[in-house]
Scaffold this motif. Structure first.
Motif, PDB file in Angstrom:
ATOM      1  N   GLY A  10       6.451 -13.287  -6.530  1.00 15.21           N
ATOM      2  CA  GLY A  10       5.716 -12.790  -5.397  1.00 15.21           C
ATOM      3  C   GLY A  10       4.228 -12.795  -5.682  1.00 15.21           C
ATOM      4  N   THR A  11       3.489 -11.955  -4.970  1.00 15.70           N
ATOM      5  CA  THR A  11       2.038 -11.970  -5.129  1.00 15.70           C
ATOM      6  C   THR A  11       1.469 -10.593  -5.424  1.00 15.70           C
ATOM      7  N   ALA A  12       2.265  -9.623  -6.022  1.00 15.77           N
ATOM      8  CA  ALA A  12       1.715  -8.314  -6.326  1.00 15.77           C
ATOM      9  C   ALA A  12       2.459  -7.495  -7.395  1.00 15.77           C
ATOM     10  N   ALA A  13       2.134  -5.881  -7.711  1.00 17.95           N
ATOM     11  CA  ALA A  13       2.878  -5.219  -8.823  1.00 17.95           C
ATOM     12  C   ALA A  13       2.994  -3.713  -8.776  1.00 17.95           C
ATOM     13  N   ALA A 280      20.001  -1.297  -7.216  1.00 18.13           N
ATOM     14  CA  ALA A 280      19.332  -2.574  -6.983  1.00 18.13           C
ATOM     15  C   ALA A 280      17.990  -2.337  -6.311  1.00 18.13           C
ATOM     16  N   VAL A 281      17.057  -3.269  -6.509  1.00 23.24           N
ATOM     17  CA  VAL A 281      15.761  -3.195  -5.846  1.00 23.24           C
ATOM     18  C   VAL A 281      15.437  -4.555  -5.243  1.00 23.24           C
ATOM     19  N   GLY A 282      14.555  -4.526  -4.263  1.00 25.66           N
ATOM     20  CA  GLY A 282      14.153  -5.755  -3.593  1.00 25.66           C
ATOM     21  C   GLY A 282      13.208  -5.423  -2.460  1.00 25.66           C
ATOM     22  N   TYR A 283      13.249  -6.242  -1.425  1.00 26.92           N
ATOM     23  CA  TYR A 283      12.370  -5.971  -0.292  1.00 26.92           C
ATOM     24  C   TYR A 283      13.139  -6.051   1.017  1.00 26.92           C
ATOM     25  N   GLN A 290       5.914  -8.006   6.933  1.00 31.63           N
ATOM     26  CA  GLN A 290       5.531  -7.522   5.617  1.00 31.63           C
ATOM     27  C   GLN A 290       6.766  -7.190   4.782  1.00 31.63           C
ATOM     28  N   HIS A 291       6.633  -7.348   3.457  1.00 30.20           N
ATOM     29  CA  HIS A 291       7.695  -6.980   2.535  1.00 30.20           C
ATOM     30  C   HIS A 291       7.580  -5.488   2.205  1.00 30.20           C
ATOM     31  N   ARG A 292       8.629  -4.742   2.563  1.00 34.60           N
ATOM     32  CA  ARG A 292       8.689  -3.319   2.241  1.00 34.60           C
ATOM     33  C   ARG A 292       9.513  -3.158   0.957  1.00 34.60           C
ATOM     34  N   ASN A 312       2.228  -5.559   1.088  1.00 31.19           N
ATOM     35  CA  ASN A 312       3.506  -6.129   0.692  1.00 31.19           C
ATOM     36  C   ASN A 312       3.956  -5.581  -0.647  1.00 31.19           C
ATOM     37  N   GLY A 313       5.267  -5.431  -0.800  1.00 35.36           N
ATOM     38  CA  GLY A 313       5.823  -4.976  -2.068  1.00 35.36           C
ATOM     39  C   GLY A 313       7.088  -5.737  -2.417  1.00 35.36           C
TER      40      GLY A 313
END
Length: 342
Positions: A10-13, A280-283, A290-292, A312-313
């Motif tokens: 992705g593009t973030a942290a 589990a984690v994700g978006y 937007q990715h939550r 985005n997350g």
């Protein structure tokens, strides 16, 4: 392999400490703080955390390059550097047994790299003549998986032994492209295999390298597996087609798929990582696209991993109750951070 690549990068942290046990509610109160950037840098990203709380990812240098970074449990950032002659690098995974890290190093080509506990960088070989090889995951036995991209644009899943010997993992019969994204401590790996038409199929490779297809959700034709825990449970995404909205999916150790819910009101979702406790984690994708960032408890209950900012997350790793991933506030650069249960 477009969706497969998007699922892993992705593009973030961010880091979150949630779901520490199966009985812990994912909606527990949390506090949030940012991880440190490198001196003089303005952005950073986190991609993996081990059971000891060590985090890896990358961060911008004052020269505007990205360098692989390791954060100690106390939050101190260490620049892991690059392979000789390269200018940028990213760390994608860190194991828990001895702190081995794997990722990529980029110069004129992109090479897979392993950083040993002392920080020494060693190239992991790719297929002959390729310009891109990347290592995504390393287990406690120092066995790693990833891929090479051949000049024809096809991906080829790879496995590296502890002594850095490379083996290509097979595609499903008739497929032309594969990518491996995660390996558990038993040596079982997951990823995707793609047809000539570009349809992705989630797969699992056994310790003997044998490949098995994981079925998509009912009515779906496109899927990819992103993670497998030590119990053999797997997660990923599933869609009607490669271009359609995806649904997060969890497969039992026997390969039976189950849809994980999107956050209420959202339109799509993707599961990116799975802990040994079953969380589990994700978006989850908002109506605005937007990715939550979200977390699913073992029973499938979904909760938002709030950041306190719009943007985005994409969480990428969950270990021992700690979740790491990527958050980019709207209009800003990416930041690494940490959430802890209050």
């Amino acid at each position: 392999m477009r969706r497969y690549q998007r699922a892993r990068l992705g593009t973030a942290a961010l880091i979150a400490v949630l779901c520490a046990t199966q009985a812990t509610a994912a909606s527990a109160a949390t506090s949030y703080a940012e991880l440190r950037t490198l001196a003089g840098g303005t952005s950073n990203r986190a991609f993996s955390v081990n059971t000891l709380g060590v985090v890896v990812g990358d961060a911008a240098t004052p020269a505007g390059e990205n360098h692989a970074v390791q954060w100690s449990r106390g939050g101190e950032a260490t620049d892991l550097g690059t392979l000789p002659g390269d200018t940028s690098s990213t760390a994608f995974s860190v194991n828990s047994s001895d702190g081995t890290v794997v990722g990529r190093s980029i110069g004129t080509i992109e090479r897979a790299v392993r950083w040993d506990r002392g920080g020494q960088a060693v190239q992991l070989p790719g297929l002959p003549g390729v310009a891109k090889t990347r290592a995504y995951s390393v287990n406690d036995s120092r066995v790693a998986v990833g891929f090479s991209v051949t000049p024809d644009g096809n991906w080829h899943a790879l496995r590296w032994s502890a002594d850095a010997k490379m083996t290509e993992l097979p595609a499903l019969p008739g497929d032309v492209s594969t990518g491996a994204t995660w390996i558990n401590n038993l040596g079982v790996a997951v990823g995707a295999s793609s047809t000539t038409e570009g349809r992705n199929r989630a797969v699992r490779w056994g310790t003997d390298g044998k490949v098995t297809e994981l079925p998509a959700l009912p009515g779906h034709q496109d899927s990819a597996a992103t993670a497998i825990n030590d119990q053999g449970v797997m997660v990923g995404g599933s869609g009607v087609s490669a271009e359609s909205p995806t649904k997060a999916v969890m497969w039992t150790r026997n390969g039976v798929p189950r849809e994980l819910p999107t956050f209420p009101g959202d339109t799509a979702s993707y599961a990116l990582a799975l802990g040994n406790n079953g969380c589990a984690v994700g978006y989850s994708v908002t109506p605005a696209g937007q990715h939550r960032p979200v977390i699913w408890t073992p029973d499938g209950t979904v909760s938002e991993l709030t950041t306190g900012v719009a943007g985005n997350g994409d969480p990428y790793s969950v270990q021992n109750g700690t979740v790491v991933g990527v958050v980019t506030p709207t209009g800003q650069t990416s930041r690494a951070g940490i959430w802890r249960r209050s």
